[in-house]
Design a protein around this motif. Structure first.
Motif, PDB file in Angstrom:
ATOM      1  N   LYS A 248      38.562  38.636  37.837  1.00 48.95           N
ATOM      2  CA  LYS A 248      38.226  40.118  38.098  1.00 48.95           C
ATOM      3  C   LYS A 248      39.339  40.780  38.614  1.00 48.95           C
ATOM      4  O   LYS A 248      40.081  41.643  38.143  1.00 48.95           O
ATOM      5  CB  LYS A 248      37.047  40.328  38.931  1.00 48.95           C
ATOM      6  CG  LYS A 248      36.449  41.717  38.666  1.00 48.95           C
ATOM      7  CD  LYS A 248      35.620  41.943  37.466  1.00 48.95           C
ATOM      8  CE  LYS A 248      34.894  43.309  37.281  1.00 48.95           C
ATOM      9  NZ  LYS A 248      34.237  43.646  35.891  1.00 48.95           N
ATOM     10  N   GLU A 249      39.856  40.197  39.741  1.00 47.59           N
ATOM     11  CA  GLU A 249      41.378  40.636  40.411  1.00 47.59           C
ATOM     12  C   GLU A 249      42.514  40.796  39.757  1.00 47.59           C
ATOM     13  O   GLU A 249      43.388  41.740  39.689  1.00 47.59           O
ATOM     14  CB  GLU A 249      41.326  40.307  41.787  1.00 47.59           C
ATOM     15  CG  GLU A 249      40.273  40.330  43.021  1.00 47.59           C
ATOM     16  CD  GLU A 249      40.200  39.369  43.980  1.00 47.59           C
ATOM     17  OE1 GLU A 249      41.069  38.494  43.876  1.00 47.59           O
ATOM     18  OE2 GLU A 249      39.400  39.568  44.994  1.00 47.59           O
ATOM     19  N   ARG A 250      42.630  39.946  38.717  1.00 49.85           N
ATOM     20  CA  ARG A 250      43.603  39.509  37.727  1.00 49.85           C
ATOM     21  C   ARG A 250      43.372  40.552  36.471  1.00 49.85           C
ATOM     22  O   ARG A 250      44.654  40.524  35.500  1.00 49.85           O
ATOM     23  CB  ARG A 250      43.887  38.215  37.416  1.00 49.85           C
ATOM     24  CG  ARG A 250      44.234  37.227  38.720  1.00 49.85           C
ATOM     25  CD  ARG A 250      44.829  35.999  37.955  1.00 49.85           C
ATOM     26  NE  ARG A 250      43.878  35.094  37.480  1.00 49.85           N
ATOM     27  CZ  ARG A 250      43.236  34.436  38.043  1.00 49.85           C
ATOM     28  NH1 ARG A 250      43.121  34.176  39.211  1.00 49.85           N
ATOM     29  NH2 ARG A 250      42.350  33.543  37.123  1.00 49.85           N
ATOM     30  N   ASN A 251      42.396  41.184  36.547  1.00 47.51           N
ATOM     31  CA  ASN A 251      42.055  41.833  35.353  1.00 47.51           C
ATOM     32  C   ASN A 251      41.924  41.082  34.054  1.00 47.51           C
ATOM     33  O   ASN A 251      42.337  41.683  32.974  1.00 47.51           O
ATOM     34  CB  ASN A 251      43.185  43.000  35.063  1.00 47.51           C
ATOM     35  CG  ASN A 251      43.058  44.327  36.136  1.00 47.51           C
ATOM     36  OD1 ASN A 251      41.843  44.531  36.477  1.00 47.51           O
ATOM     37  ND2 ASN A 251      44.230  44.703  36.456  1.00 47.51           N
ATOM     38  N   GLN A 252      41.362  40.141  34.289  1.00 45.12           N
ATOM     39  CA  GLN A 252      41.415  38.738  33.221  1.00 45.12           C
ATOM     40  C   GLN A 252      39.946  38.838  32.920  1.00 45.12           C
ATOM     41  O   GLN A 252      38.863  39.066  33.626  1.00 45.12           O
ATOM     42  CB  GLN A 252      41.916  37.781  33.334  1.00 45.12           C
ATOM     43  CG  GLN A 252      43.305  37.486  33.441  1.00 45.12           C
ATOM     44  CD  GLN A 252      43.709  36.130  33.819  1.00 45.12           C
ATOM     45  OE1 GLN A 252      43.070  35.500  34.508  1.00 45.12           O
ATOM     46  NE2 GLN A 252      44.934  35.962  33.628  1.00 45.12           N
ATOM     47  N   LYS A 253      39.209  38.401  31.534  1.00 45.87           N
ATOM     48  CA  LYS A 253      38.062  38.313  31.168  1.00 45.87           C
ATOM     49  C   LYS A 253      37.262  36.875  31.864  1.00 45.87           C
ATOM     50  O   LYS A 253      38.058  36.098  31.737  1.00 45.87           O
ATOM     51  CB  LYS A 253      37.858  38.301  29.562  1.00 45.87           C
ATOM     52  CG  LYS A 253      36.519  38.287  29.135  1.00 45.87           C
ATOM     53  CD  LYS A 253      36.442  38.330  27.603  1.00 45.87           C
ATOM     54  CE  LYS A 253      34.899  38.419  27.204  1.00 45.87           C
ATOM     55  NZ  LYS A 253      34.824  38.385  25.736  1.00 45.87           N
ATOM     56  N   ILE A 254      36.311  37.388  32.366  1.00 50.14           N
ATOM     57  CA  ILE A 254      35.659  35.952  32.941  1.00 50.14           C
ATOM     58  C   ILE A 254      35.110  35.037  31.714  1.00 50.14           C
ATOM     59  O   ILE A 254      34.314  35.690  30.932  1.00 50.14           O
ATOM     60  CB  ILE A 254      34.470  36.345  33.951  1.00 50.14           C
ATOM     61  CG1 ILE A 254      35.019  37.069  35.166  1.00 50.14           C
ATOM     62  CG2 ILE A 254      33.735  35.216  34.686  1.00 50.14           C
ATOM     63  CD1 ILE A 254      34.258  37.852  36.081  1.00 50.14           C
ATOM     64  N   PRO A 255      35.242  33.911  31.768  1.00 52.02           N
ATOM     65  CA  PRO A 255      34.949  33.060  30.688  1.00 52.02           C
ATOM     66  C   PRO A 255      33.521  33.173  30.677  1.00 52.02           C
ATOM     67  O   PRO A 255      32.406  33.225  31.714  1.00 52.02           O
ATOM     68  CB  PRO A 255      35.562  31.906  30.996  1.00 52.02           C
ATOM     69  CG  PRO A 255      36.495  31.958  31.872  1.00 52.02           C
ATOM     70  CD  PRO A 255      36.115  33.120  32.697  1.00 52.02           C
TER      71      PRO A 255
ATOM     72  N   GLU B 254      33.737  32.944  43.759  1.00 54.52           N
ATOM     73  CA  GLU B 254      35.140  33.235  43.976  1.00 54.52           C
ATOM     74  C   GLU B 254      36.082  33.133  42.960  1.00 54.52           C
ATOM     75  O   GLU B 254      37.111  33.825  42.832  1.00 54.52           O
ATOM     76  CB  GLU B 254      35.757  32.412  45.613  1.00 54.52           C
ATOM     77  CG  GLU B 254      34.968  32.581  46.769  1.00 54.52           C
ATOM     78  CD  GLU B 254      35.077  34.223  46.976  1.00 54.52           C
ATOM     79  OE1 GLU B 254      36.449  34.795  46.959  1.00 54.52           O
ATOM     80  OE2 GLU B 254      34.199  34.536  47.687  1.00 54.52           O
ATOM     81  N   GLU B 255      35.738  32.209  42.312  1.00 54.86           N
ATOM     82  CA  GLU B 255      36.716  31.778  41.026  1.00 54.86           C
ATOM     83  C   GLU B 255      36.301  32.853  39.905  1.00 54.86           C
ATOM     84  O   GLU B 255      37.345  33.479  39.443  1.00 54.86           O
ATOM     85  CB  GLU B 255      36.126  30.526  40.293  1.00 54.86           C
ATOM     86  CG  GLU B 255      36.729  30.165  39.064  1.00 54.86           C
ATOM     87  CD  GLU B 255      36.275  28.959  38.674  1.00 54.86           C
ATOM     88  OE1 GLU B 255      36.569  28.618  37.599  1.00 54.86           O
ATOM     89  OE2 GLU B 255      35.669  27.990  39.259  1.00 54.86           O
ATOM     90  N   ALA B 256      35.055  33.428  40.061  1.00 51.05           N
ATOM     91  CA  ALA B 256      35.169  34.922  38.814  1.00 51.05           C
ATOM     92  C   ALA B 256      35.460  35.911  39.474  1.00 51.05           C
ATOM     93  O   ALA B 256      36.430  36.588  38.905  1.00 51.05           O
ATOM     94  CB  ALA B 256      33.511  34.892  38.715  1.00 51.05           C
ATOM     95  N   LYS B 257      35.740  36.147  40.733  1.00 53.97           N
ATOM     96  CA  LYS B 257      36.182  37.352  41.595  1.00 53.97           C
ATOM     97  C   LYS B 257      37.859  37.314  41.124  1.00 53.97           C
ATOM     98  O   LYS B 257      38.208  38.238  40.739  1.00 53.97           O
ATOM     99  CB  LYS B 257      36.004  37.266  42.742  1.00 53.97           C
ATOM    100  CG  LYS B 257      34.722  37.767  43.535  1.00 53.97           C
ATOM    101  CD  LYS B 257      34.665  37.798  45.182  1.00 53.97           C
ATOM    102  CE  LYS B 257      33.395  38.437  45.320  1.00 53.97           C
ATOM    103  NZ  LYS B 257      33.165  38.329  46.864  1.00 53.97           N
ATOM    104  N   ALA B 258      38.363  36.054  41.006  1.00 55.82           N
ATOM    105  CA  ALA B 258      39.606  35.922  40.939  1.00 55.82           C
ATOM    106  C   ALA B 258      40.073  36.422  39.497  1.00 55.82           C
ATOM    107  O   ALA B 258      41.125  37.047  39.270  1.00 55.82           O
ATOM    108  CB  ALA B 258      40.183  34.450  41.141  1.00 55.82           C
TER     109      ALA B 258
END
Length: 454
Positions: A82-89, A76-80
């Motif tokens: 993605k939904e904000r169009n931010q790069k997943i660390p 869910e943290e990774a999806k968040a």
């Protein structure tokens, strides 16, 4: 491994001992595929990965499966992000991959990791977690071809199979109707991704060059798949001139874990950290794990007999016997060293890492972790990129100076006796570039042992 199998034969007395031994070896085999499929956008990674999964009955792991098909702790943290169009660390991706690959299906059936690692940092994180692919398939094609291909790419949302309007159009009308064009496929977006890929490619190639094969993706898919299969069915021979059995000693912060990961990667030996082994036993709810758990939970030392039993089982497994091993975190004193010796676990290379007190403190006391992403930082060597991240960083209690002192005192109170016990040991200056240290260790592995003085 052989001893365990004979014990099982005596206990179970099966009607068909040959079949029993075959099944025993299958359950403990080291033949499950561990393959990374890498390449630029539109090079055919998904097609190759899915085909390999069908061929080997292995588990496919990709960005899409991690985010939308799994219920992992940090999904869910990774999806968040993605939904904000931010790069997943990178650290978050590494945690997701580690958790998924540690599941029973991946261990038994093997795995095909599609599109990972994307960069050097991800590769190091995977190695530090003990994730080492046996084969890395690197697809390549001219950028002009890739940009043209990406425009015709279509995805079946039901099966996740990838098709192409020109090269691979499905014959089933029902499949044709439900195909969709993937997001972010504009020429500008593809060019941006290609640029990023080319920037990261050399570092990944360098890390995996011993187990990597580049395959031209600008040819008929049948030929690509044929070349991929021929490569992943090969067995790499270890570069080591013997079966390595390596012990690493050193104070906390001396870089043992990194060097063990590098040695494991190059020589295809098994990387065993005693502390991690104990945690895995607890997490797997084994009988030994249940005995170990109270000690782990309370922070008390685990009794020698339990640690030794776990280690003996692990070091007697087929992969350790056939490929060799590098062990850190045990023995911590001469008594434990003598117990290893009695258990017929004898290293043929021993290294002591030396690092000045000031360097240890600088490395450990300034380490910080971002509780949101799991990313690790260092106030001097790798500061947080923004004030917002800097404000939320936390220090692990074990990295506080008082606790570092305690750990160092325990190490230094035993190290002299261990040095006397392992008289053929090599000594490593750990206060220098990691690659310089690796080259020294490698030279000591390859050359003959020093002769003892009469």
């Amino acid at each position: 491994m052989t001893q365990n199998m004979l014990e099982e034969l005596l206990i179970h007395k099966p009607d068909d001992p040959i079949e029993f031994m075959i099944n025993h070896l299958k359950q403990n085999n080291d033949d499950a595929p561990r393959i990374c499929v890498l390449g630029p956008p539109a090079s055919g990674k998904t097609t190759v990965a899915m085909w390999l999964c069908k061929h080997f009955n292995a588990i496919r792991v990709s960005q899409e499966t991690l985010l939308f098909k799994e219920a992992l702790r940090q999904t869910e943290e990774a999806k968040a992000y993605k939904e904000r169009n931010q790069k997943i660390p990178n650290a978050l991706w590494a945690n997701l991959i580690q958790e998924r690959l540690s599941n029973v299906d991946c261990i038994k059936q093997g795995w095909i990791l599609e599109g990972f690692p994307e960069n050097q940092e991800q590769a190091w994180m995977l190695q530090s977690s003990g994730i080492f692919p046996r084969h890395v398939v690197m697809l390549y094609a001219p950028d002009t071809v890739l940009i043209e291909r990406s425009g015709g790419k279509r995805l079946d949302p039901l099966t996740q199979e990838v098709f192409h309007t020109t090269f691979d159009w499905p014959s089933d009308p029902l499949v044709q109707e439900r195909l969709v064009k993937p997001e972010d496929l504009s020429e500008q977006e593809v060019s941006k991704k290609l640029l990023e890929y080319h920037r990261n490619f050399p570092e990944i190639f360098h890390i995996y060059q011993k187990v990597l094969k580049s395959i031209n993706a600008d040819q008929p898919s049948v030929d690509v798949l044929s070349q991929v299969l021929a490569f992943v069915q090969t067995r790499h021979r270890s570069a080591a001139p013997f079966t390595p059995r390596i012990l690493f000693f050193g104070p906390p912060g001396s870089g043992k874990s990194l060097q063990a990961a590098l040695i494991a990667q190059k020589y295809d030996v098994v990387n065993i950290c005693c502390g991690q082994l104990l945690k895995e036993a607890v997490a797997d709810n084994t009988k030994l794990g249940e005995l170990v758990k109270p000690y782990i939970d309370s922070g008390c030392p685990v009794p020698n007999n339990l640690v030794l039993k776990l280690l003996t089982e692990r070091l007697s497994s087929l992969d350790c016997l056939s490929h060799g091993w590098v062990l850190s975190g045990f023995p911590r004193d001469v008594e434990q060293g003598e117990q290893l010796q009695k258990a017929q676990i004898n290293p043929n290379r021993v290294f002591f890492f030396n690092l000045p007190y000031e360097s240890i403190m600088e490395r450990l006391s300034q380490r910080r972790t971002d509780p949101v992403t799991g990313e690790r930082y260092h106030t001097t060597f790798r500061p947080a990129p923004t004030p917002e991240i800097q404000a939320r960083l936390r220090q692990n209690p074990k990295d506080e100076e008082e606790n570092i002192e305690k750990r160092l005192n325990i190490y230094y109170s035993n190290v002299k006796a261990l040095e006397d016990f392992y008289q053929d040991a090599f000594y490593v200056n750990a206060d220098q570039d990691p690659y310089v240290i690796f080259e020294f260790i490698e030279s000591c592995i390859i050359k003959p042992l020093p002769c003892r003085k009469p």
